[in-house]
Write an enzyme that holds these catalytic residues in place. Sequence first.
Site, mmCIF file in Angstrom:
data_model
loop_
_atom_site.group_PDB
_atom_site.id
_atom_site.type_symbol
_atom_site.label_atom_id
_atom_site.label_comp_id
_atom_site.label_asym_id
_atom_site.label_seq_id
_atom_site.Cartn_x
_atom_site.Cartn_y
_atom_site.Cartn_z
ATOM 1 N N GLU A 1 9.087 16.011 15.025
ATOM 2 C CA GLU A 1 9.534 15.993 13.635
ATOM 3 C C GLU A 1 8.866 17.128 12.881
ATOM 4 O OE1 GLU A 1 8.408 12.166 12.067
ATOM 5 O OE2 GLU A 1 10.381 12.007 11.173
ATOM 6 N N LYS B 1 0.868 -1.172 0.000
ATOM 7 C CA LYS B 1 0.000 0.000 0.000
ATOM 8 C C LYS B 1 0.909 1.228 0.000
ATOM 9 C CE LYS B 1 -1.997 3.222 2.154
ATOM 10 N NZ LYS B 1 -1.933 4.512 1.439
ATOM 11 N N GLU C 1 9.002 1.285 11.312
ATOM 12 C CA GLU C 1 10.066 2.254 11.019
ATOM 13 C C GLU C 1 9.422 3.623 11.087
ATOM 14 O OE1 GLU C 1 13.127 1.535 10.644
ATOM 15 O OE2 GLU C 1 13.276 -0.518 9.899
#
Length: 477
Positions: free
Chosen positions: A379, A171, A246
Amino acid sequence: MQLNFIANRSVASPTGRVLPVIDPSDGQPFDEIQRSDGRDVDAAVRAARACFDGPWSALSAAERGRLLMALSRQVAEHADELAALEQRDCGKPTKQAQADAAALARYFEFYAGACDKLHGETLPYQSGYSVFTWREPHGVTGHVIPWNYPMQIFGRSVGGALAAGNCCVVKPSEDACLSLIRVAQLAAEVGFPAGAINMVTGYGHEVGDALARHPGVDHISFTGSPKVGTLIQQVAAERHCPVTLELGGKSPQIIFADADLDAALPVVINAIVQNGGQTCSAGSRVLIERAIYDPLLARLGEAFEALRVGPATLDLDLGPLIRATQQQRVWDFLSDAQSAGIPVVAQGTVVDEAPDSGFYQAPILLADVPAAHRVAQEEVFGPVLSAMPFEDEDHAVELANATQFGLVAGVWTRDGARQFRMARRVKAGQVFINNYGAGGGVELPFGGYKSSGYGREKGFEALYGFTVLKTVAVRHG
Ligand code: NAD
């Protein structure tokens, strides 16, 4: 219009719905992908299962390796085409898009060679027994891929899974599908059996979620944000499906006063500028020893002023960000930093050729960023570098480890003993001494501590995650 790729056939979704593909360089739609749902996922998982139960498992490890090598060559031959697709889809400067296509070929090459080197062990046990282990594939693996490095992440994740003997349902991100649909077609062209690699496009909450929930998926490899990583874990936990995560990073570059600054400077800048800062391992914090803080900041500032941002095909230092919401995200961080009085040392230039409708953001260097501020903690996923001074080695370690992440770290020092101490003390899945990223490092295991995720991809290590260990004990007297 782009179709799904299931059992080596291009197929439209039964939903009859599509999503636009937007060029980040001008903000305009130029293609469409399928907005699939659980039915497409189900068809893809069935195709993968049939392949796994049939032709794929009938291949020897060496034969699997030859197919992966053929795919590596095919990707290399089509590198310009793949790079051009990903460039337009993701707004990557030409050099970056080409590097990503080359990395994809290299991942398949590496994993081609690894197929027939993966084996179990024999174990000493009681007399009258022979005991050994097999490394068996999970079966059908699901791969949820982000938009920042589609080809590279596909290469490391799907390459490893195929090498270990699995069949894959992929995906891709709804923002970056084009190169990967083409790679799946290339795999069919070189002889991958129908169902070995299946591609279903659409939204995460529709297709990604259906994939993570599907009882026919035996392992999920997820690369993306910590927030979605949590959702994937929760869904997978319902049926005890193993997951590799991850996730993100807030990686520090730690520069001691004795470092070779001429060597460090371009690497530190590239680590935040590459791909517009939209890199999980971006070196988004630079920790500088107090004695060289002001002069180094001045040098960094000069370099930032020279950076140029523009349309992907101009191949400047940076292209656009992926989409308008990502641009807004970066603006929100910058506005918070401004409200907190965090000084802007320097910023690059968006060139005149950049259309106003594109998603551009000049790279920005911030100084004296408080360690607890969100621009130093979260982030940004844009070209924003937060600089902060440290007093000594202990302080450097404290700052380096003071976020929820632990993906990568860079340490710059000429002191050999300190290099080892720092490598030990910094909590990150990869620590680079006097370099950063080691030029990509297909061979080097990659993954996180803490909220950066768990499990390892890349290198030979990834193959262990894509297999289940079975112990066989034979009592023969
Ligand atoms: P994202 O988490 O928004 O999306 C990643 C993928 O998950 C996409 O394909 C998306 O469609 C899908 N998804 C979204 N919601 C889902 C749901 N409910 N269920 C299942 N799937 C769902 O991340 P992004 O914005 O595409 O990528 C940026 C993030 O990825 C950053 O946090 C970055 O650090 C991380 N990342 C990590 C690595 C790494 O190796 N550690 C590499 C690249 C990117």
